[in-house]
Design a protein around this motif. Structure first.
Motif, short mmCIF file in Angstrom:
data_model
loop_
_atom_site.label_atom_id
_atom_site.label_comp_id
_atom_site.label_asym_id
_atom_site.label_seq_id
_atom_site.Cartn_x
_atom_site.Cartn_y
_atom_site.Cartn_z
N GLU A 42 -6.76 -1.32 6.96
CA GLU A 42 -6.22 -2.44 6.18
C GLU A 42 -5.87 -2.08 4.75
O GLU A 42 -5.28 -2.88 4.04
CB GLU A 42 -7.23 -3.60 6.19
CG GLU A 42 -7.27 -4.33 7.52
CD GLU A 42 -8.38 -5.34 7.58
OE1 GLU A 42 -9.18 -5.41 6.62
OE2 GLU A 42 -8.48 -6.05 8.59
N VAL A 43 -6.23 -0.91 4.31
CA VAL A 43 -5.96 -0.54 2.91
C VAL A 43 -4.43 -0.54 2.69
O VAL A 43 -3.70 0.09 3.46
CB VAL A 43 -6.53 0.86 2.59
CG1 VAL A 43 -6.18 1.27 1.17
CG2 VAL A 43 -8.02 0.87 2.79
N PRO A 44 -3.95 -1.29 1.69
CA PRO A 44 -2.49 -1.35 1.52
C PRO A 44 -1.92 -0.08 0.89
O PRO A 44 -2.59 0.59 0.10
CB PRO A 44 -2.30 -2.55 0.57
CG PRO A 44 -3.57 -2.63 -0.19
CD PRO A 44 -4.66 -2.11 0.70
N VAL A 45 -0.68 0.19 1.26
CA VAL A 45 0.02 1.37 0.73
C VAL A 45 1.32 0.91 0.09
O VAL A 45 2.13 0.25 0.74
CB VAL A 45 0.36 2.39 1.85
CG1 VAL A 45 0.93 3.67 1.25
CG2 VAL A 45 -0.85 2.69 2.67
N ALA A 46 1.52 1.25 -1.16
CA ALA A 46 2.78 0.89 -1.83
C ALA A 46 3.90 1.80 -1.35
O ALA A 46 3.65 2.95 -0.96
CB ALA A 46 2.61 1.03 -3.34
N ARG A 47 5.11 1.28 -1.41
CA ARG A 47 6.26 2.04 -0.89
C ARG A 47 6.46 3.40 -1.61
O ARG A 47 6.75 4.40 -0.94
CB ARG A 47 7.52 1.19 -0.98
CG ARG A 47 8.76 1.82 -0.38
CD ARG A 47 8.57 2.25 1.06
NE ARG A 47 8.27 1.16 1.95
CZ ARG A 47 9.17 0.42 2.58
NH1 ARG A 47 10.43 0.69 2.46
NH2 ARG A 47 8.81 -0.56 3.37
N VAL A 63 4.27 5.41 -2.71
CA VAL A 63 3.29 6.37 -2.18
C VAL A 63 3.71 6.80 -0.78
O VAL A 63 3.65 7.98 -0.41
CB VAL A 63 1.88 5.75 -2.18
CG1 VAL A 63 0.88 6.72 -1.60
CG2 VAL A 63 1.49 5.33 -3.59
N LEU A 84 -10.64 4.84 0.10
CA LEU A 84 -11.88 4.05 0.17
C LEU A 84 -13.09 4.87 -0.25
O LEU A 84 -13.99 4.38 -0.93
CB LEU A 84 -12.07 3.53 1.60
CG LEU A 84 -11.22 2.32 1.98
CD1 LEU A 84 -11.44 1.97 3.44
CD2 LEU A 84 -11.59 1.11 1.12
N ARG A 114 -11.22 3.15 -4.18
CA ARG A 114 -9.92 2.57 -4.52
C ARG A 114 -9.52 1.59 -3.43
O ARG A 114 -9.84 1.81 -2.24
CB ARG A 114 -8.85 3.66 -4.62
CG ARG A 114 -8.86 4.39 -5.94
CD ARG A 114 -7.57 5.20 -6.12
NE ARG A 114 -7.57 6.40 -5.31
CZ ARG A 114 -8.16 7.54 -5.64
NH1 ARG A 114 -8.81 7.62 -6.78
NH2 ARG A 114 -8.11 8.58 -4.87
N VAL A 115 -8.82 0.53 -3.81
CA VAL A 115 -8.40 -0.45 -2.81
C VAL A 115 -6.92 -0.29 -2.48
O VAL A 115 -6.32 -1.15 -1.84
CB VAL A 115 -8.68 -1.89 -3.29
CG1 VAL A 115 -10.15 -2.16 -3.32
CG2 VAL A 115 -8.05 -2.12 -4.65
N HIS A 116 -6.34 0.75 -2.96
CA HIS A 116 -4.94 1.07 -2.62
C HIS A 116 -4.85 2.57 -2.43
O HIS A 116 -5.71 3.32 -2.91
CB HIS A 116 -4.00 0.63 -3.75
CG HIS A 116 -4.20 1.45 -4.99
ND1 HIS A 116 -5.25 1.22 -5.85
CD2 HIS A 116 -3.52 2.51 -5.48
CE1 HIS A 116 -5.18 2.09 -6.84
NE2 HIS A 116 -4.15 2.90 -6.64
N VAL A 117 -3.79 3.00 -1.78
CA VAL A 117 -3.61 4.44 -1.56
C VAL A 117 -2.82 5.03 -2.72
O VAL A 117 -1.78 4.49 -3.11
CB VAL A 117 -2.87 4.70 -0.23
CG1 VAL A 117 -2.58 6.17 -0.06
CG2 VAL A 117 -3.70 4.21 0.93
N ALA A 118 -3.31 6.13 -3.28
CA ALA A 118 -2.62 6.81 -4.37
C ALA A 118 -2.01 8.10 -3.86
O ALA A 118 -2.40 8.61 -2.79
CB ALA A 118 -3.60 7.11 -5.50
N THR A 119 -1.07 8.60 -4.62
CA THR A 119 -0.46 9.88 -4.21
C THR A 119 -1.49 11.00 -4.22
O THR A 119 -1.38 11.95 -3.46
CB THR A 119 0.70 10.25 -5.16
OG1 THR A 119 0.26 10.09 -6.50
CG2 THR A 119 1.92 9.41 -4.91
#
Lengths: 528, 329
Positions: free
Chosen positions: B225-230, B232, B279, B283-288
């Motif tokens: 469920e961790v969101p990924v920004a476009r 990234v 995680l 972090r609650v989002h995915v980073a590069t």
């Protein structure tokens, strides 16, 4: 304030700071470019002939100013460009070590996803954004090109100081004795001009005209090296001709001295003639005349302005006068003899002036030679000429490695031809097309197992599966027990064949560089 | 699900990971990144291929992990004469009391939650391929029947890169099904001292079971469920495309040394691995950075090198390191 607004405000602050930083960087870049252009302009200004540009400025200065305007305008336009929030977020993430927190939050804020994770992402990003201090995050530091700009300032000062001292043809070259070449060239030009003046004073119009012509060519702004060299060559040839004439005159004087041998009263005259000193001979002849007979007109005789000193008839007249004077049996100088001697003295003085002119021209020739040598040496060392010499095509030479494709191919073929047949891979006929004969079979002949099987059937309704078909299988016969030979491990030769078959690359590791090199050479050859 | 619930799950995820690390760390010395990599595969519903020289603790790591996790564990020692039926099971003929024969399926060792495929490259490709369906579809077909595998299903294969005699390289299709390929390096001096201290005494360290099946499944769900920004996601795609020699975004080294680049499954592995990594790093989002951290493990076994790379002794790690270094965010 909502998380989104906090984030956007912080990013706007970062963007402004980034723009300021960019402006500083572009400003320094523009300064470096202007300084570089200034150095080029100073050198060009010193090295080329002045040509008129716009607004009463020279062409070089005009071009320099135009280039500066273009550079500054381009830098200003680039510096004023507003960056995007995405760029600001990326930069803030990178500098603050936020691991794409702001960039991701900015992206999510522009989408309407209903995930419960998004508010968490936004909240964390807002907290990080609120803690950001753009001034500390993006400090205005001097870009690394400041050092380059400082170096260029020093170079510009040095070039500005040196430029007036440089000669267009031989920039920065210095003579062996440390005298700058331009200074030396000026001295030589001054000496040539002095010689030309002397020739004019002597009435040697031809020499004067020739020297004036050379000086005009050497001093003319924008004159090419070739033109200067040609003028120097012509002047040198003229001087050499004059030198030859003077040598011929001295030879004639020596012959005259031989004819006067045996006459004691003419001994001094003969001695002076033998040494080629026409003036001393004239003085000796004057001394032979009685005190009253020395005509002041002879002593103060000046050459006729219209009469050229290189007139060959002077020598004939002198010879005739001297011979008739010497044939007089009386030791006293009578009236007729006096007239002949006076005539000879006059001729000798004119010859002396001509010889002096030839000596002066010889000095001029030496100076011209010096200048010519300096020019040739400088021309040879010029970079463009050097490049031309370097760029000349070389001939085929397998020994030096400069061979063209034929040489290269010859080497490769020779190397291949040296290999023995058995040592090369893929030597069997038909390898390339895949029709090669197979390898001999390894291992023992297969033996059928000594077992008997019996086909049994199981009804479909008893076995699992949707279709429930009948299944058949071979079961060991109950009557004859199976007697299968037990083999603990495959024979070694079979194992080797099995490994070879499974190996995708059939080229031994030690042969691979050779194969690679072969195909690389083939490709290079194809490319050619 | 509310934000509070998400927060609770994230905290639970991190606590569980901390427990697993602590327990595994009682037996396994060092290799924290390998432990994290294995757990990442487990939580991303992937399978892991462990490569290392003999004796560095590959099998021990898997056994310890099986002890820590409350899961059904089975081990298959791959040998050249191992047959597919030995892995997935076989139908045997039975006789009922009336003398009537019928087939009965005997499940093989693959019917477990954690399967250790020890020295997988010693079996023939035919046998190795028996794992294909199980790894991708989480089911096994025997005869005309498809048997679903119990979740979580997790294959850990080990491979010895030194002894090439009598081994079979894994087929590309098989390799591609492994989520990560992890390399276990030789321990340092201090770590060796620790290994000797722990393993040469009368009692070896014991571990407790800290994670049950349900907890693992919930952690899996959380990781997904961790969101990924476009941007990234775009970076992950550019990394993948940089490995393709025919792509217009191909890296110079890929053009020179790579025959086939990473598959789309590689990009999936990059993003899923990055989610777990995010995680693990709170972090609650995915980073590069997360994508970069898992790039080598996720892609190294998916690149097929050409002859030139083999002749020049260039390996996939060197190529990928350069690509990760040079592909911009």
């Amino acid at each position: 304030m909502a998380d989104r607004e906090i984030l956007l405000n912080a990013l706007d602050g970062v963007e402004r700071r980034l723009r300021l930083d960019r402006a500083l960087k572009y400003g320094i870049d523009a300064a470096v470019a202007v300084l570089g252009l200034a150095i080029v302009a100073v050198v060009l200004h010193a090295a080329t002939a002045p040509r008129a540009g716009l607004f009463g400025l020279s062409l070089v200065v005009t071009l320099f100013l135009l280039a500066c305007v273009v550079v500054v305008a381009a830098s200003a336009v680039r510096a004023m460009n507003r960056g995007s929030r995405e760029q600001a977020a990326g930069e803030a993430d990178r500098r603050a070590g936020l691991h794409d927190t702001l960039a991701s939050a900015l992206w999510f804020s522009s989408r309407s996803e209903a995930s419960p994770w998004i508010p968490l992402v936004m909240a964390r990003a807002a907290r990080a954004a609120a803690a950001l201090d753009p001034v500390r995050l993006i400090p205005l530091t001097a870009p690394p090109r400041v050092r380059l700009a400082l170096v260029l300032v020093v170079v510009l000062a040095a070039v500005g100081w040196m430029a007036p001292r440089l000669v267009s043809n031989d920039l920065l070259s210095v003579a062996v004795d440390g005298t700058p070449v331009r200074e030396r060239a000026n001295e030589e030009l001054a000496a040539l001009r002095k010689l030309a003046d002397e020739a004019a004073r002597r009435g040697d119009e031809a020499a004067k005209a020739k020297l004036e012509q050379v000086l005009a060519a050497l001093e003319r702004p924008g004159a090419s090296d070739e033109e200067k060299r040609r003028a120097l060559d012509e002047a040198r040839q003229f001087a050499e001709q004059r030198g030859l004439d003077a040598a011929a005159d001295r030879e004639r004087l020596r012959q005259l001295a031989d004819q006067l041998n045996g006459r004691a009263e003419y001994a001094d005259v003969a001695q002076a003639l033998r040494s080629g000193d026409a003036r001393a001979a004239a003085d000796a002849l004057k001394r032979m005349l009685p005190e009253g007979a020395r005509d002041p007109a002879i002593e103060n005789a000046t050459p006729d302005a219209n009469k050229t000193p290189d007139d060959a008839s002077n020598l004939d007249v002198l010879q005739e006068s001297l011979q008739s004077a010497a044939q007089n049996p009386d030791r006293d100088v009578t009236g007729e003899t006096q007239g002949k001697i006076s005539k000879a003295v006059q001729n000798l003085e004119e010859i002396a002036k001509r010889l002096d002119g030839a000596t002066a021209l010889n000095q001029a020739r030496r100076k011209l030679d010096t200048m010519s040598m300096s020019m040739s040496r400088d021309t040879r060392l010029r970079a463009g000429r050097f490049g031309q010499q370097e760029g000349t095509p070389s001939s085929d030479s397998p020994e030096t490695g400069e061979a063209n494709i034929q040489g290269g191919a010859m080497y490769r073929q020779a190397a291949v031809a040296k290999e023995r047949e058995g040592e090369r891979d893929g030597v069997r006929a038909g390898d390339a097309s895949g029709n090669a004969q197979g390898d001999p079979v390894l291992g023992d002949e297969m033996k059928r197992p000594e077992a008997k099987y019996k086909l049994e059937t199981i009804r479909g309704e008893d076995r699992a599966g949707p279709e429930g078909d009948d299944s058949t299988f071979y079961a060991a016969s109950r009557q004859n027990q199976a007697k299968v030979q037990y083999r603990t491990e495959p024979p070694p030769q079979y194992r080797r064949a099995e490994e070879e078959a499974m190996n995708p690359e059939r080229i031994a590791l030690r042969h691979r560089p050779i194969v690679k090199r072969y195909f690389t050479q083939l490709r290079e050859q194809d490319a050619k | 699900m509310t934000t509070v619930e998400v927060d609770r799950r994230i905290e639970q995820f991190q606590n569980n990971m901390r427990l697993v690390r602590t327990e595994v760390g009682r037996v396994i010395v060092g290799n924290d990144d390998v432990i994290d990599g294995v757990m990442t595969c487990l939580l991303a519903r992937g399978h892991v291929l462990l490569e290392g020289i003999p004796g560095v603790g590959k099998t021990k790591l898997v056994q310890t992990l099986a002890d820590v996790l409350h899961l059904k564990f089975s081990r298959i020692q791959f040998t050249p004469d191992l047959m597919p039926g030995d892995i997935i099971g076989t139908s045997i003929v039975r006789e009922d009391e009336g003398g009537k024969k019928y087939f009965e399926f005997q499940p093989g060792p693959i019917f477990a939650n954690m399967v250790l495929a020890d020295e997988i490259n010693r079996a023939t490709p035919k046998t190795q391929s028996a794992l294909l369906e199980a790894m991708q579809e989480n089911s096994v077909s025997a005869g005309k029947t498809t048997h679903p595998l119990q979740q979580p299903f997790f294959v850990l294969a080990t491979m010895n890169p030194l002894e090439m005699e009598g081994t079979y390289p894994l087929p590309e299709a098989q390799l591609d099904r492994f989520f990560f390929k992890l390399k276990m390096g030789f321990p340092g001096v201090d770590e060796l001292h620790e290994v000797l201290d722990r393993t040469t005494h009368a009692r070896e360290p014991q571990v407790d079971r800290v994670l049950a099946q349900g907890e693992i499944l919930e952690m899996r769900e959380t990781a997904r469920e961790v969101p990924v920004a476009r941007p990234v996601q775009d970076y992950a795609i550019r990394l993948t495309l940089a490995t393709h020699p025919e792509s217009n975004q191909a890296h110079e080294l890929a053009k020179k040394y790579v025959r086939f680049g990473a598959s789309p499954r590689g990009t999936q592995a990059l993003i899923l691995g990055a989610k777990v990594h995010a995680l693990l790093n709170d972090r609650v989002h995915v980073a590069t950075d997360d994508v970069r951290a898992v790039a080598l493990s996720a892609l190294r076994h998916r690149l097929l090198l050409n002859f030139e790379a083999e002749a020049d002794r260039v390996d996939t790690d060197a190529i990928l390191s350069r690509i990760v270094e040079q592909v911009g965010v």
